[in-house]
Design a protein around this motif. Structure first.
Motif, PDB file in Angstrom:
ATOM      1  N   PRO A   1      -1.547  -0.199   8.867  1.00  0.00           N
ATOM      2  CA  PRO A   1      -3.008  -0.179   9.060  1.00  0.00           C
ATOM      3  C   PRO A   1      -3.761   0.105   7.767  1.00  0.00           C
ATOM      4  O   PRO A   1      -4.831  -0.468   7.530  1.00  0.00           O
ATOM      5  N   ALA A   2      -3.197   0.981   6.926  1.00  0.00           N
ATOM      6  CA  ALA A   2      -3.864   1.293   5.658  1.00  0.00           C
ATOM      7  C   ALA A   2      -3.939   0.060   4.764  1.00  0.00           C
ATOM      8  O   ALA A   2      -4.970  -0.225   4.147  1.00  0.00           O
ATOM      9  N   ILE A   3      -2.842  -0.688   4.698  1.00  0.00           N
ATOM     10  CA  ILE A   3      -2.831  -1.917   3.884  1.00  0.00           C
ATOM     11  C   ILE A   3      -3.830  -2.925   4.437  1.00  0.00           C
ATOM     12  O   ILE A   3      -4.509  -3.628   3.677  1.00  0.00           O
ATOM     13  N   THR A   4      -3.950  -2.997   5.761  1.00  0.00           N
ATOM     14  CA  THR A   4      -4.907  -3.917   6.380  1.00  0.00           C
ATOM     15  C   THR A   4      -6.338  -3.572   5.980  1.00  0.00           C
ATOM     16  O   THR A   4      -7.144  -4.456   5.658  1.00  0.00           O
ATOM     17  N   VAL A   5      -6.673  -2.274   5.989  1.00  0.00           N
ATOM     18  CA  VAL A   5      -8.015  -1.847   5.579  1.00  0.00           C
ATOM     19  C   VAL A   5      -8.261  -2.175   4.114  1.00  0.00           C
ATOM     20  O   VAL A   5      -9.324  -2.693   3.741  1.00  0.00           O
ATOM     21  N   ILE A   6      -7.279  -1.905   3.261  1.00  0.00           N
ATOM     22  CA  ILE A   6      -7.416  -2.194   1.835  1.00  0.00           C
ATOM     23  C   ILE A   6      -7.643  -3.678   1.604  1.00  0.00           C
ATOM     24  O   ILE A   6      -8.474  -4.096   0.791  1.00  0.00           O
ATOM     25  N   GLN A   7      -6.917  -4.498   2.335  1.00  0.00           N
ATOM     26  CA  GLN A   7      -7.054  -5.946   2.187  1.00  0.00           C
ATOM     27  C   GLN A   7      -8.423  -6.416   2.685  1.00  0.00           C
ATOM     28  O   GLN A   7      -9.078  -7.252   2.047  1.00  0.00           O
ATOM     29  N   LYS A   8      -8.861  -5.890   3.829  1.00  0.00           N
ATOM     30  CA  LYS A   8     -10.139  -6.305   4.412  1.00  0.00           C
ATOM     31  C   LYS A   8     -11.303  -5.882   3.520  1.00  0.00           C
ATOM     32  O   LYS A   8     -12.256  -6.657   3.332  1.00  0.00           O
ATOM     33  N   ARG A   9     -11.235  -4.670   2.971  1.00  0.00           N
ATOM     34  CA  ARG A   9     -12.339  -4.143   2.165  1.00  0.00           C
ATOM     35  C   ARG A   9     -12.242  -4.529   0.692  1.00  0.00           C
ATOM     36  O   ARG A   9     -13.096  -4.144  -0.090  1.00  0.00           O
ATOM     37  N   ARG A  10     -11.197  -5.272   0.325  1.00  0.00           N
ATOM     38  CA  ARG A  10     -11.029  -5.729  -1.061  1.00  0.00           C
ATOM     39  C   ARG A  10     -11.032  -4.556  -2.043  1.00  0.00           C
ATOM     40  O   ARG A  10     -11.754  -4.538  -3.039  1.00  0.00           O
ATOM     41  N   VAL A  11     -10.212  -3.552  -1.761  1.00  0.00           N
ATOM     42  CA  VAL A  11     -10.156  -2.352  -2.597  1.00  0.00           C
ATOM     43  C   VAL A  11      -9.154  -2.604  -3.725  1.00  0.00           C
ATOM     44  O   VAL A  11      -7.957  -2.330  -3.590  1.00  0.00           O
ATOM     45  N   LEU A  12      -9.644  -3.110  -4.840  1.00  0.00           N
ATOM     46  CA  LEU A  12      -8.769  -3.474  -5.940  1.00  0.00           C
ATOM     47  C   LEU A  12      -8.099  -2.256  -6.580  1.00  0.00           C
ATOM     48  O   LEU A  12      -7.003  -2.368  -7.142  1.00  0.00           O
ATOM     49  N   GLU A  13      -8.746  -1.098  -6.473  1.00  0.00           N
ATOM     50  CA  GLU A  13      -8.176   0.100  -7.081  1.00  0.00           C
ATOM     51  C   GLU A  13      -6.871   0.538  -6.405  1.00  0.00           C
ATOM     52  O   GLU A  13      -6.141   1.381  -6.932  1.00  0.00           O
ATOM     53  N   ALA A  14      -6.567  -0.029  -5.251  1.00  0.00           N
ATOM     54  CA  ALA A  14      -5.311   0.296  -4.566  1.00  0.00           C
ATOM     55  C   ALA A  14      -4.129  -0.472  -5.143  1.00  0.00           C
ATOM     56  O   ALA A  14      -2.999  -0.293  -4.681  1.00  0.00           O
ATOM     57  N   THR A  15      -4.356  -1.307  -6.156  1.00  0.00           N
ATOM     58  CA  THR A  15      -3.288  -2.158  -6.690  1.00  0.00           C
ATOM     59  C   THR A  15      -2.050  -1.370  -7.117  1.00  0.00           C
ATOM     60  O   THR A  15      -0.925  -1.742  -6.750  1.00  0.00           O
ATOM     61  N   PRO A  16      -2.159  -0.268  -7.892  1.00  0.00           N
ATOM     62  CA  PRO A  16      -0.933   0.456  -8.297  1.00  0.00           C
ATOM     63  C   PRO A  16      -0.112   0.959  -7.107  1.00  0.00           C
ATOM     64  O   PRO A  16       1.119   0.896  -7.126  1.00  0.00           O
ATOM     65  N   LYS A  17      -0.786   1.439  -6.064  1.00  0.00           N
ATOM     66  CA  LYS A  17      -0.049   1.939  -4.898  1.00  0.00           C
ATOM     67  C   LYS A  17       0.618   0.791  -4.138  1.00  0.00           C
ATOM     68  O   LYS A  17       1.750   0.926  -3.655  1.00  0.00           O
ATOM     69  N   LEU A  18      -0.067  -0.335  -4.047  1.00  0.00           N
ATOM     70  CA  LEU A  18       0.541  -1.495  -3.391  1.00  0.00           C
ATOM     71  C   LEU A  18       1.739  -2.011  -4.173  1.00  0.00           C
ATOM     72  O   LEU A  18       2.741  -2.442  -3.591  1.00  0.00           O
ATOM     73  N   ILE A  19       1.652  -1.950  -5.499  1.00  0.00           N
ATOM     74  CA  ILE A  19       2.784  -2.368  -6.338  1.00  0.00           C
ATOM     75  C   ILE A  19       3.985  -1.456  -6.087  1.00  0.00           C
ATOM     76  O   ILE A  19       5.135  -1.921  -5.979  1.00  0.00           O
ATOM     77  N   ARG A  20       3.731  -0.156  -5.970  1.00  0.00           N
ATOM     78  CA  ARG A  20       4.834   0.782  -5.710  1.00  0.00           C
ATOM     79  C   ARG A  20       5.475   0.500  -4.357  1.00  0.00           C
ATOM     80  O   ARG A  20       6.707   0.497  -4.227  1.00  0.00           O
ATOM     81  N   ILE A  21       4.666   0.229  -3.347  1.00  0.00           N
ATOM     82  CA  ILE A  21       5.204  -0.084  -2.017  1.00  0.00           C
ATOM     83  C   ILE A  21       6.029  -1.366  -2.074  1.00  0.00           C
ATOM     84  O   ILE A  21       7.127  -1.452  -1.505  1.00  0.00           O
ATOM     85  N   LEU A  22       5.512  -2.373  -2.758  1.00  0.00           N
ATOM     86  CA  LEU A  22       6.224  -3.647  -2.866  1.00  0.00           C
ATOM     87  C   LEU A  22       7.573  -3.478  -3.552  1.00  0.00           C
ATOM     88  O   LEU A  22       8.564  -4.115  -3.167  1.00  0.00           O
ATOM     89  N   ALA A  23       7.641  -2.610  -4.534  1.00  0.00           N
ATOM     90  CA  ALA A  23       8.871  -2.466  -5.317  1.00  0.00           C
ATOM     91  C   ALA A  23       9.881  -1.527  -4.675  1.00  0.00           C
ATOM     92  O   ALA A  23      11.094  -1.731  -4.823  1.00  0.00           O
ATOM     93  N   LEU A  24       9.408  -0.504  -3.930  1.00  0.00           N
ATOM     94  CA  LEU A  24      10.316   0.581  -3.565  1.00  0.00           C
ATOM     95  C   LEU A  24      10.482   0.817  -2.060  1.00  0.00           C
ATOM     96  O   LEU A  24      11.466   1.452  -1.662  1.00  0.00           O
ATOM     97  N   HIS A  25       9.575   0.359  -1.232  1.00  0.00           N
ATOM     98  CA  HIS A  25       9.664   0.736   0.188  1.00  0.00           C
ATOM     99  C   HIS A  25      10.864   0.068   0.852  1.00  0.00           C
ATOM    100  O   HIS A  25      11.198  -1.081   0.573  1.00  0.00           O
ATOM    101  N   ALA A  26      11.506   0.807   1.755  1.00  0.00           N
ATOM    102  CA  ALA A  26      12.735   0.316   2.403  1.00  0.00           C
ATOM    103  C   ALA A  26      12.461  -0.737   3.467  1.00  0.00           C
ATOM    104  O   ALA A  26      13.294  -1.617   3.698  1.00  0.00           O
ATOM    105  N   ASP A  27      11.296  -0.683   4.128  1.00  0.00           N
ATOM    106  CA  ASP A  27      10.995  -1.596   5.225  1.00  0.00           C
ATOM    107  C   ASP A  27      10.449  -2.910   4.662  1.00  0.00           C
ATOM    108  O   ASP A  27       9.426  -2.929   3.972  1.00  0.00           O
ATOM    109  N   PHE A  28      11.126  -4.036   4.970  1.00  0.00           N
ATOM    110  CA  PHE A  28      10.711  -5.298   4.350  1.00  0.00           C
ATOM    111  C   PHE A  28       9.404  -5.827   4.944  1.00  0.00           C
ATOM    112  O   PHE A  28       8.678  -6.552   4.269  1.00  0.00           O
ATOM    113  N   PHE A  29       9.048  -5.460   6.189  1.00  0.00           N
ATOM    114  CA  PHE A  29       7.750  -5.848   6.728  1.00  0.00           C
ATOM    115  C   PHE A  29       6.617  -5.178   5.939  1.00  0.00           C
ATOM    116  O   PHE A  29       5.577  -5.795   5.679  1.00  0.00           O
ATOM    117  N   THR A  30       6.838  -3.916   5.563  1.00  0.00           N
ATOM    118  CA  THR A  30       5.827  -3.207   4.779  1.00  0.00           C
ATOM    119  C   THR A  30       5.712  -3.802   3.380  1.00  0.00           C
ATOM    120  O   THR A  30       4.609  -3.957   2.843  1.00  0.00           O
TER     121      THR A  30
END
Length: 318
Positions: free
Chosen positions: A199-228
């Motif tokens: 849900p947090a990623i959905t809000v970030i995407q909908k609101r175009r919060v570009l400042e969330a980019t570093p956190k999204l990069i960390r999730i993309l690189a390290l999170h165990a769940d492939f859906f996330t």
């Protein structure tokens, strides 16, 4: 052995002394003593030899028993080692088989998802085309009356300028409510629970919060769940996050084919560069696609950052 020989020697001397004291003649006593000493020595040597033989036989038997036990232990060790090696080989074969099956399943799911998405896009395109054609189509003329016109009335004319109905719009959003949603979403991006991250990623995407980019990069690189990871890749593409291009290029080699395909789509949204990566692409093809994208980015990063108004470095949006 030396204690036994000393004991036998003392016994022989005692017997000789006893024989000497019990004889009347000195000559006969000397001969008897000599004879007795010789016999005693012979008996002593015989006893020593028997003792030595017995000790040797005992040591040999003990050594044979030790050798037999050692041989059995070595055989048991060899059997155990062989069984362990077979069990390890079986476990490795099972693991490799399962990994291969999972990879094939992932590729199949990715292929099906890509096919479904393509069909949906085609259907949406068809619907949009039909809706547009209907909107541009002139309204049908109303049939003219068959009876005589009333006094002062001419023939009926069609109304071709009817205004289009306006869709009702919702109430304007409260900026404070929007800010609270964004702040909560940014905080939730630091969590690990997929049920809160999505849900947090959905809000970030909908609101175009570009400042969330570093956190999204960390999730993309390290999170165990492939859906996330897939959701993070999609959000980075929708944000046109230029800072995420290297991370998205690395995600082309993600162990999940679905994540790799989403990274490919997001890179195409940001760079408009088609890597030609199919859903069934193998690791070697993904590696080549990554190199292709990084090379393209090195040549076009400046112009793409200018296009998306995302300067590099200290001037980048916070």
């Amino acid at each position: 052995m030396s204690k036994l020989a000393l004991l036998l020697s003392l016994l022989a001397n005692g017997l000789a002394l006893f024989a000497l004291l019990g004889r009347p003649s000195q000559t006969q006593d000397a001969a008897a003593v000599a004879l007795s000493s010789s016999d005693v020595d012979r008996v002593a040597r015989s006893l020593q030899e028997e003792v030595a033989k017995a000790a040797h036989a005992r040591d040999s038997a003990a050594q044979r028993e030790i050798d037999q036990r050692l041989k059995k232990a070595q055989e048991m060790l060899a059997q155990t080692t062989d069984a362990l090696q077979k069990a390890q080989a079986k476990a490795e074969n099972t693991a490799n088989y399962n990994a291969s099956k999972l990879e094939d399943l992932d590729a199949a799911v990715t292929s099906v998802a890509a096919g479904v998405e393509k069909q949906v896009q085609t259907a949406l395109g068809t619907v949009e085309t039909r809706v547009k054609a209907l909107e541009e189509r002139p309204l049908a003329m109303a049939p003219s009356g068959t009876g005589p016109a009333g006094p002062g009335e001419g023939p009926m004319k069609p109304n071709l300028t009817l205004p289009k109905p306006e869709m009702p719009s919702g109430p304007p959003e409260d900026p404070e409510v929007v800010k609270a949603q964004v702040d909560k979403a940014l905080a939730d991006l630091d969590l690990e629970d997929p049920e809160k991250l999505y849900p947090a990623i959905t809000v970030i995407q909908k609101r175009r919060v570009l400042e969330a980019t570093p956190k999204l990069i960390r999730i993309l690189a390290l999170h165990a769940d492939f859906f996330t990871r897939q959701a993070a890749a999609a959000a980075l593409g929708e944000l046109r996050a230029c800072d995420a291009v290297p991370a998205l290029a690395e995600a082309l080699r993600d162990k999940s084919g679905m994540v790799a395909q989403q990274a490919n789509k997001s890179l195409r949204l940001i760079t408009d560069h088609d890597l030609g990566l199919s859903p069934q692409a193998r690791p070697q093809e993904r590696t080549r696609a990554r190199a292709d994208m990084l090379e393209f980015w090195s040549r076009h990063e400046k112009e793409l950052r200018e296009l998306w108004k995302q300067p590099k470095g200290a001037d980048a949006p916070k």
